[in-house]
Design a protein around this motif. Structure first.
Motif, PDB file in Angstrom:
ATOM      1  N   THR A 138       0.816  -1.210   0.000  1.00 16.33           N
ATOM      2  CA  THR A 138       0.000   0.000   0.000  1.00 16.33           C
ATOM      3  C   THR A 138       0.852   1.264   0.000  1.00 16.33           C
ATOM      4  N   GLY A 139       2.173   1.103   0.027  1.00 14.92           N
ATOM      5  CA  GLY A 139       3.081   2.245  -0.032  1.00 14.92           C
ATOM      6  C   GLY A 139       3.497   2.479  -1.468  1.00 14.92           C
ATOM      7  N   ALA A 140       4.740   2.103  -1.788  1.00 11.15           N
ATOM      8  CA  ALA A 140       5.207   2.219  -3.175  1.00 11.15           C
ATOM      9  C   ALA A 140       4.960   0.946  -3.970  1.00 11.15           C
ATOM     10  N   GLY A 141       4.324  -0.060  -3.322  1.00 14.30           N
ATOM     11  CA  GLY A 141       3.921  -1.254  -4.057  1.00 14.30           C
ATOM     12  C   GLY A 141       4.844  -2.437  -3.951  1.00 14.30           C
ATOM     13  N   GLY A 142       5.962  -2.299  -3.211  1.00 17.82           N
ATOM     14  CA  GLY A 142       6.872  -3.424  -3.069  1.00 17.82           C
ATOM     15  C   GLY A 142       7.795  -3.590  -4.267  1.00 17.82           C
ATOM     16  N   THR A 143       8.630  -4.590  -4.212  1.00 20.01           N
ATOM     17  CA  THR A 143       9.690  -4.781  -5.198  1.00 20.01           C
ATOM     18  C   THR A 143       9.176  -4.837  -6.629  1.00 20.01           C
ATOM     19  N   LEU A 144       8.138  -5.627  -6.880  1.00 21.13           N
ATOM     20  CA  LEU A 144       7.693  -5.835  -8.259  1.00 21.13           C
ATOM     21  C   LEU A 144       6.974  -4.637  -8.859  1.00 21.13           C
ATOM     22  N   VAL A 145       6.540  -3.717  -8.018  1.00 23.24           N
ATOM     23  CA  VAL A 145       5.943  -2.481  -8.528  1.00 23.24           C
ATOM     24  C   VAL A 145       6.971  -1.348  -8.483  1.00 23.24           C
ATOM     25  N   ASN A 146       7.544  -1.110  -7.320  1.00 22.35           N
ATOM     26  CA  ASN A 146       8.461   0.006  -7.142  1.00 22.35           C
ATOM     27  C   ASN A 146       9.678  -0.088  -8.051  1.00 22.35           C
TER      28      ASN A 146
ATOM     29  N   ALA B 123       7.726  -7.144   3.130  1.00 22.39           N
ATOM     30  CA  ALA B 123       6.272  -7.180   3.016  1.00 22.39           C
ATOM     31  C   ALA B 123       5.837  -7.510   1.597  1.00 22.39           C
ATOM     32  N   SER B 124       6.781  -7.504   0.662  1.00 26.58           N
ATOM     33  CA  SER B 124       6.444  -7.799  -0.733  1.00 26.58           C
ATOM     34  C   SER B 124       7.177  -9.060  -1.193  1.00 26.58           C
ATOM     35  N   GLU B 125       8.317  -8.928  -1.860  1.00 28.97           N
ATOM     36  CA  GLU B 125       9.040 -10.080  -2.350  1.00 28.97           C
ATOM     37  C   GLU B 125      10.504  -9.695  -2.551  1.00 28.97           C
ATOM     38  N   ALA B 126      11.361 -10.721  -2.564  1.00 28.86           N
ATOM     39  CA  ALA B 126      12.781 -10.506  -2.832  1.00 28.86           C
ATOM     40  C   ALA B 126      13.052 -10.457  -4.333  1.00 28.86           C
ATOM     41  N   HIS B 127      12.288 -11.250  -5.085  1.00 27.61           N
ATOM     42  CA  HIS B 127      12.453 -11.213  -6.538  1.00 27.61           C
ATOM     43  C   HIS B 127      11.223 -11.812  -7.207  1.00 27.61           C
ATOM     44  N   GLY B 128      11.114 -11.535  -8.487  1.00 36.76           N
ATOM     45  CA  GLY B 128      10.024 -12.106  -9.270  1.00 36.76           C
ATOM     46  C   GLY B 128      10.379 -12.085 -10.746  1.00 36.76           C
ATOM     47  N   THR B 129       9.785 -12.990 -11.486  1.00 39.74           N
ATOM     48  CA  THR B 129       9.989 -13.050 -12.931  1.00 39.74           C
ATOM     49  C   THR B 129       8.651 -13.263 -13.622  1.00 39.74           C
TER      50      THR B 129
ATOM     51  N   ALA C  54       1.999  -7.692 -14.310  1.00 38.90           N
ATOM     52  CA  ALA C  54       3.132  -8.581 -14.030  1.00 38.90           C
ATOM     53  C   ALA C  54       3.221  -8.901 -12.543  1.00 38.90           C
ATOM     54  N   ALA C  55       3.072  -7.878 -11.700  1.00 35.73           N
ATOM     55  CA  ALA C  55       3.146  -8.098 -10.255  1.00 35.73           C
ATOM     56  C   ALA C  55       2.031  -9.023  -9.782  1.00 35.73           C
ATOM     57  N   GLN C  56       0.839  -8.817 -10.296  1.00 35.92           N
ATOM     58  CA  GLN C  56      -0.295  -9.655  -9.882  1.00 35.92           C
ATOM     59  C   GLN C  56      -0.062 -11.114 -10.257  1.00 35.92           C
ATOM     60  N   THR C  57       0.435 -11.346 -11.459  1.00 40.00           N
ATOM     61  CA  THR C  57       0.669 -12.717 -11.902  1.00 40.00           C
ATOM     62  C   THR C  57       1.789 -13.376 -11.100  1.00 40.00           C
ATOM     63  N   ALA C  58       2.902 -12.681 -10.934  1.00 41.07           N
ATOM     64  CA  ALA C  58       4.039 -13.274 -10.224  1.00 41.07           C
ATOM     65  C   ALA C  58       3.693 -13.565  -8.771  1.00 41.07           C
ATOM     66  N   ARG C  59       2.892 -12.712  -8.154  1.00 36.45           N
ATOM     67  CA  ARG C  59       2.588 -12.864  -6.731  1.00 36.45           C
ATOM     68  C   ARG C  59       1.628 -13.999  -6.421  1.00 36.45           C
TER      69      ARG C  59
ATOM     70  N   LEU D  19       1.999 -14.111 -19.499  1.00 35.85           N
ATOM     71  CA  LEU D  19       1.708 -15.526 -19.687  1.00 35.85           C
ATOM     72  C   LEU D  19       1.848 -16.329 -18.396  1.00 35.85           C
ATOM     73  N   ASP D  20       2.899 -16.083 -17.652  1.00 32.88           N
ATOM     74  CA  ASP D  20       3.078 -16.738 -16.354  1.00 32.88           C
ATOM     75  C   ASP D  20       4.190 -16.020 -15.595  1.00 32.88           C
ATOM     76  N   GLY D  21       4.340 -16.373 -14.334  1.00 34.46           N
ATOM     77  CA  GLY D  21       5.367 -15.734 -13.529  1.00 34.46           C
ATOM     78  C   GLY D  21       5.438 -16.338 -12.140  1.00 34.46           C
ATOM     79  N   SER D  22       6.423 -15.893 -11.395  1.00 35.15           N
ATOM     80  CA  SER D  22       6.583 -16.382 -10.030  1.00 35.15           C
ATOM     81  C   SER D  22       7.334 -15.345  -9.216  1.00 35.15           C
ATOM     82  N   ALA D  23       7.235 -15.474  -7.890  1.00 36.98           N
ATOM     83  CA  ALA D  23       7.925 -14.570  -6.984  1.00 36.98           C
ATOM     84  C   ALA D  23       8.304 -15.343  -5.732  1.00 36.98           C
ATOM     85  N   ALA D  24       9.276 -14.825  -4.992  1.00 40.07           N
ATOM     86  CA  ALA D  24       9.716 -15.472  -3.756  1.00 40.07           C
ATOM     87  C   ALA D  24      10.259 -14.418  -2.801  1.00 40.07           C
ATOM     88  N   ARG D  25      10.208 -14.742  -1.507  1.00 33.73           N
ATOM     89  CA  ARG D  25      10.721 -13.822  -0.494  1.00 33.73           C
ATOM     90  C   ARG D  25      12.133 -14.190  -0.054  1.00 33.73           C
ATOM     91  N   GLU D  26      12.558 -15.389  -0.263  1.00 33.69           N
ATOM     92  CA  GLU D  26      13.926 -15.835   0.025  1.00 33.69           C
ATOM     93  C   GLU D  26      14.362 -15.546   1.459  1.00 33.69           C
TER      94      GLU D  26
END
Length: 307
Positions: free
Chosen positions: A171-179, A212-218, A298-303, A200-207
């Motif tokens: 709810t701030g800057a949107g986290g890694t995949l948005v910001n 509060a968002s994710e460490a990476h996503g593709t 992209a963020a919605q799909t990966a998350r 088409l597809d994607g994934s994310a992880a916090r590692e």
């Protein structure tokens, strides 16, 4: 950067709104180097950073936002993302041209509010859009057939976990995949102007990071006939901004080196001052809308993989 103040011309007067992150400082340095006058700062969220800004640029913190804006030739916004839509409305009422640093919205609804806030000249962009090597790559592949585009953005989120945790929040800057995703999809837009991606597809992880968002996503996507692969990460390590373009003329690889000029800060400052002098916004509303639509999709799909 080219000197912007010509003989007999008054120095453009630039007002800053917010000192939420480092771009307020870098933009002010670059604009001042071009001959602009920094006339003041309005800020309500980050008093310590605001004090540092005022000390460095020898200006005052101004409580009367409306007066400051009407005295300026250009407003540069570096407010926290949730304030961007409200500020856009105030800017529109002042009729002063404005540049909004990313990220202006963390959700499609918030982006719609930002775009609906009046019609005064303004634009937003990642500085990477102006990176000389990226612009040159766009010129090199123009007229050819782009087959595949791979984009990689890496920027550690360590500083965003504390004390700037608002940037990591959805709810701030949107986290890694948005910001930081804005950086990646701006780079895509330079090479595929206005392209709307089918994700088409994607994934994310916090590692294991306390994020509060994710460490990476593709994500794997398609824009027209072009296969687009985007990787965004915030793990510890060196920043990386890279593009690999497979075309009918061969493979082109660009990795942006550290430095204000290489990363597009100088080009962004030139674009801001062109706007201050009555020029057209450097990025059209349609292309910005495409960038943010791609970021959110992209963020919605990966998350989904985090659920």
């Amino acid at each position: 950067m080219a000197a912007v103040v010509r003989r007999g011309e008054r120095a453009p007067r630039v007002a800053f709104a917010g000192a939420a992150h480092s771009h307020a400082f870098s933009d002010a340095r670059n604009l001042r180097a071009l001959g602009a006058e920094i006339i003041g700062l309005w800020d309500v969220d980050d008093p310590s950073r605001a004090a540092d800004f005022c000390a460095e640029f020898e200006v005052s913190a101004v409580a009367d936002r409306d007066r400051l804006f009407t005295e300026a030739d250009l407003i540069v916004s570096t407010v926290r993302t949730p304030r961007a839509a409200e500020l856009a409305l105030v800017v529109a009422e002042s009729r002063t041209p404005a540049f909004f640093n990313k990220t202006v919205a963390s959700t499609p609804a918030a982006y719609a509010e930002w775009t609906a806030a009046g019609s005064a000249p303004r634009f937003t962009s990642s500085v990477l859009r102006f990176a000389p090597k990226l612009v040159a790559l766009a010129e090199q592949i123009a007229g050819g057939q782009l087959r595949t585009l791979d984009v990689r953005v890496q920027h550690s989120i360590a500083a965003l976990l504390e004390p700037r945790s608002w940037q990591d929040e959805l709810t701030g800057a949107g986290g890694t995949l948005v910001n930081f995703g804005v950086h990646a999809w701006e780079m895509v837009d330079v090479l595929l102007p206005g392209g709307r991606a089918e994700i088409l597809d994607g994934s994310a992880a916090r590692e294991g990071l306390p994020t509060a968002s994710e460490a990476h996503g593709t994500v794997r996507a398609r824009i027209g006939t072009v296969e687009v692969n985007v990787s965004v990460s915030g793990v510890d390590g060196t920043d990386v901004y890279a593009v690999r373009a497979v075309t009918d003329r061969g493979v082109r690889v660009v990795e942006l080196a550290p430095g204000a000029a290489e990363l597009g800060y100088h080009g962004a400052a030139d674009a801001m001052l062109e706007l201050a002098r009555g020029g057209t916004p450097a990025v059209s509303a349609a292309r910005t809308a495409a960038v943010y639509a791609n970021v959110f999709a992209a963020a919605q799909t990966a998350r989904r993989s985090l659920c």
